[in-house]
Design an enzyme around this catalytic site. Sequence first.
Site, PDB file in Angstrom:
ATOM      1  N   GLU A  68      -2.479  -0.076  10.088  1.00 27.85           N
ATOM      2  CA  GLU A  68      -2.999   0.314   8.706  1.00 27.85           C
ATOM      3  C   GLU A  68      -4.273  -0.702   8.729  1.00 27.85           C
ATOM      4  OE1 GLU A  68      -2.125  -0.679   4.043  1.00 27.85           O
ATOM      5  OE2 GLU A  68      -1.065  -1.588   5.513  1.00 27.85           O
ATOM      6  N   HIS A 107       5.154  -1.998   9.661  1.00 32.84           N
ATOM      7  CA  HIS A 107       3.841  -1.861   9.144  1.00 32.84           C
ATOM      8  C   HIS A 107       2.806  -2.126  10.700  1.00 32.84           C
ATOM      9  CE1 HIS A 107       5.391  -1.666   5.259  1.00 32.84           C
ATOM     10  NE2 HIS A 107       4.181  -1.447   4.797  1.00 32.84           N
ATOM     11  N   ASP A 137       3.604   4.429  -0.877  1.00 33.29           N
ATOM     12  CA  ASP A 137       3.359   3.110  -0.623  1.00 33.29           C
ATOM     13  C   ASP A 137       3.649   2.103  -1.796  1.00 33.29           C
ATOM     14  OD1 ASP A 137       2.869   0.664   0.968  1.00 33.29           O
ATOM     15  OD2 ASP A 137       0.728   0.894   0.931  1.00 33.29           O
ATOM     16  N   ASP A 138       2.905   1.981  -2.677  1.00 33.65           N
ATOM     17  CA  ASP A 138       2.767   1.340  -4.114  1.00 33.65           C
ATOM     18  C   ASP A 138       2.188   1.956  -5.155  1.00 33.65           C
ATOM     19  OD1 ASP A 138       4.021  -1.533  -2.778  1.00 33.65           O
ATOM     20  OD2 ASP A 138       2.124  -0.888  -1.575  1.00 33.65           O
TER      21      ASP A 138
END
Length: 330
Positions: free
Chosen positions: A195, A192, A273-274
């Site tokens: 972001e 990651h 993502d989620d």
Amino acid sequence: MSLRDLPKLELHLHLEGAAPPSLIRGMAKEKSVDISRVFCEDGSYDFRDFVHFLSVYEAATSVLKSPEDYARLMTAVLEESASHGVIYTEFFVSPDFCGGSDVTAWREYLHAMEEAATRAEAQLGIASRGIVTCIRHFGPDKAKPTALCAAETAGGWITGFGMGGDESVGHQGDYAYSFDMAREAGLRLTTHAGEWGGPTSVREALDDLKVERLGHGVQVIQDLALVDRLIEEDIVLEVCPGSNIVLGVYPKWDRHPIQALRERGVKVTVSTDDPPFFHTTMTREYEQLARVFGWRASDFHEISQTALDAAFCDADTKARLADKLKDHPQ
């Protein structure tokens, strides 16, 4: 054109973060665990911002206590993904949540998840692979046993290593030891970056961890020279637009840089993502991209092909997935 039916490949999906709220509530009830605080009145996950999201995520994950729980989770998530046309997905899976990064315990969890994934592929036609993920805000020392779990189970279903969590904690290079261990075990690498940490976090990921993909990466748009470097080094972005909007990285869809990055020549893919946290699905992501940026079937085919080329899986699996992509008109 039915966007739901288009074959899709998803490269950025956190297994626990994809847990249907109903599944987590049911497991909590079975175990007499009170996590009611993590839900809204309508039963969805409740969080205020990114840091609170991480705490809610970990509270929800706390009811997943056994390999059998993770097998149930894997089955539920793959069923949901397949219903939206996903033919291949890569999961971020964390030994920290699966036996406390103990290799023996991790093997038991992994066996249960892999069995569930194999059944789902046979029954639903959705292939998957796992990317072992260390948690950045747990610190570099905690990442090392996680990397050992990854190295000891590399091959087969586990094909990658990455890092998620709070980008404000430390630097990418603090975790270089763990990434080197994973690389030496033959695992493909992502992390990651970009972001929340801006272009600096992207530059650190490339320089210090030498990854081939970036989770999110979208804030690289703030540094066009770095954008050009992504193009030159053939770095692929795992872009999750709906996640970025809900968490406030960008205020609304028409301000999201996915189109600008793509037009400049950066290789982008699309993921959720989620998804239950962000009230999205792969179908919804496609619908928004079509509505806001005018993407058509040919555009979606292109990003699916990009995802296929960047996927952390073997050549035979890629060939089977390529055949499925060819079956749909562009």
